[in-house]
Enzyme design. Structure first.
Site, PDB file in Angstrom:
ATOM      1  N   ASP A 198       0.840  -1.196   0.000  1.00 45.40           N
ATOM      2  CA  ASP A 198       0.000   0.000   0.000  1.00 45.40           C
ATOM      3  C   ASP A 198       0.876   1.247   0.000  1.00 45.40           C
ATOM      4  O   ASP A 198       2.008   1.228   0.505  1.00 45.40           O
ATOM      5  CB  ASP A 198      -0.884   0.037   1.247  1.00 45.40           C
ATOM      6  N   VAL A 199       0.332   2.331  -0.506  1.00 49.75           N
ATOM      7  CA  VAL A 199       1.055   3.608  -0.507  1.00 49.75           C
ATOM      8  C   VAL A 199       1.515   3.963   0.904  1.00 49.75           C
ATOM      9  O   VAL A 199       2.639   4.420   1.113  1.00 49.75           O
ATOM     10  CB  VAL A 199       0.157   4.736  -1.063  1.00 49.75           C
TER      11      VAL A 199
END
Length: 294
Positions: free
Chosen positions: A138-139
């Protein structure tokens, strides 16, 4: 002038014809691609082929000129500071894999809201132009990210993932006092809430299993090792919320809003093991400083 032919090298060997062309020409629609193949306007070594045909090293893929000689796309301007930060985050490299300690807040690839990500930055460097993402983070998540330097290495890693022979360990700071180890077995389904991709507990969803091992707690915050047995989207984040211990900063999954946090979500991919490889990414200073300040 060059002929409208793609020369297949070892980096593309084993790919399906349709997948290879989608990668080369992202503006080409699936309908266009399949129609051109069906009509024989796309050929391998001069012969008609199926979309599923597997490419071999040395194959020549002829395509219509309008596909091959496309207008060059505008080059993305990459901030030097971002490039330097990413290059400094490399923690291991050999002939098959490149492993980085992905900074929190950096996307792994371009997409909605992101003009570029890890893979685009690295592929701009000649030595890494054939890099392939082996998996994703995930970012908001920092830590170990594995990239394959050739297709064989990619397929080996993906096969290990499918066989659940890739062991990942994450470090998280959770709200609440988690005193005992717990194994969460709650199926997850993907949906969108407030236009954000979100994992929700759903008996009809995909099987998801996560082991939580507490390492200690301070002032209502627990330091926990999280080991996902399966690999669902947002699995650790959703399972932590299920325990009523959302990850610090993760308001998407019920964490309380906090001001002046040094990073968005306190989740770090600390360790990854597969085949004969073992890679570890040191936790960043923002993560550790927050914990020490509690």
């Amino acid at each position: 002038m060059d002929k409208p032919i793609f020369n297949i090298d070892r980096h593309s060997e084993g790919q399906r014809l349709d997948n290879f062309l989608r990668k080369q020409r992202k503006n080409l629609t699936t309908g266009q691609l399949y129609k051109l193949i069906r009509k024989g306007q796309i050929r391998i070594n001069g012969k008609r082929s199926q979309p599923s045909a597997k490419l071999q090293n040395g194959d020549l893929v002829r395509v219509p000129p309008f596909i091959y000689f496309e207008e060059p796309q505008t080059q993305i301007k990459l901030p030097a500071k971002t490039v330097d930060c990413l290059m400094a985050s490399i923690i291991a490299e050999n002939q098959d894999y490149l492993v980085i300690n992905k900074p929190a807040g950096m996307a792994v690839h371009k997409g909605t809201g992101h003009d570029y990500g890890v893979i685009e930055i690295l592929q701009h460097r000649p030595a890494y132009q054939h890099l392939l993402l082996a998996h994703r983070l995930d970012v908001v998540t920092s830590g170990c990210l594995v990239l394959a330097k050739n297709r064989t290495a990619l397929l080996d890693f993906q096969a290990a993932l499918k066989a659940r022979k890739v062991k990942k360990t994450y470090l998280a700071l959770l709200e609440g006092a988690l005193d005992n180890s717990v194994l969460v077995k709650q199926s997850l389904a993907e949906t969108r809430i407030n236009n954000l991709k979100t994992a929700v507990i759903d008996d009809k969803g995909k099987t998801a299993v996560t082991q939580f091992e507490p390492q200690g707690h301070r002032n209502g915050i627990s330091r926990v090792l999280c080991s996902p047995v399966t690999g669902r989207t947002h699995q650790i984040r959703a399972h932590a919320a299920y325990l009523n211990c959302p990850i610090v900063g993760d308001t998407q999954y019920g964490a309380k809003p906090r001001k002046n946090l040094s990073r968005a979500v306190f989740l770090h991919a600390e360790h990854i093991v597969f085949a004969d490889y073992s890679f570890q990414a040191p936790v960043d200073a923002d993560f550790e400083n927050f914990w020490q300040s509690l």
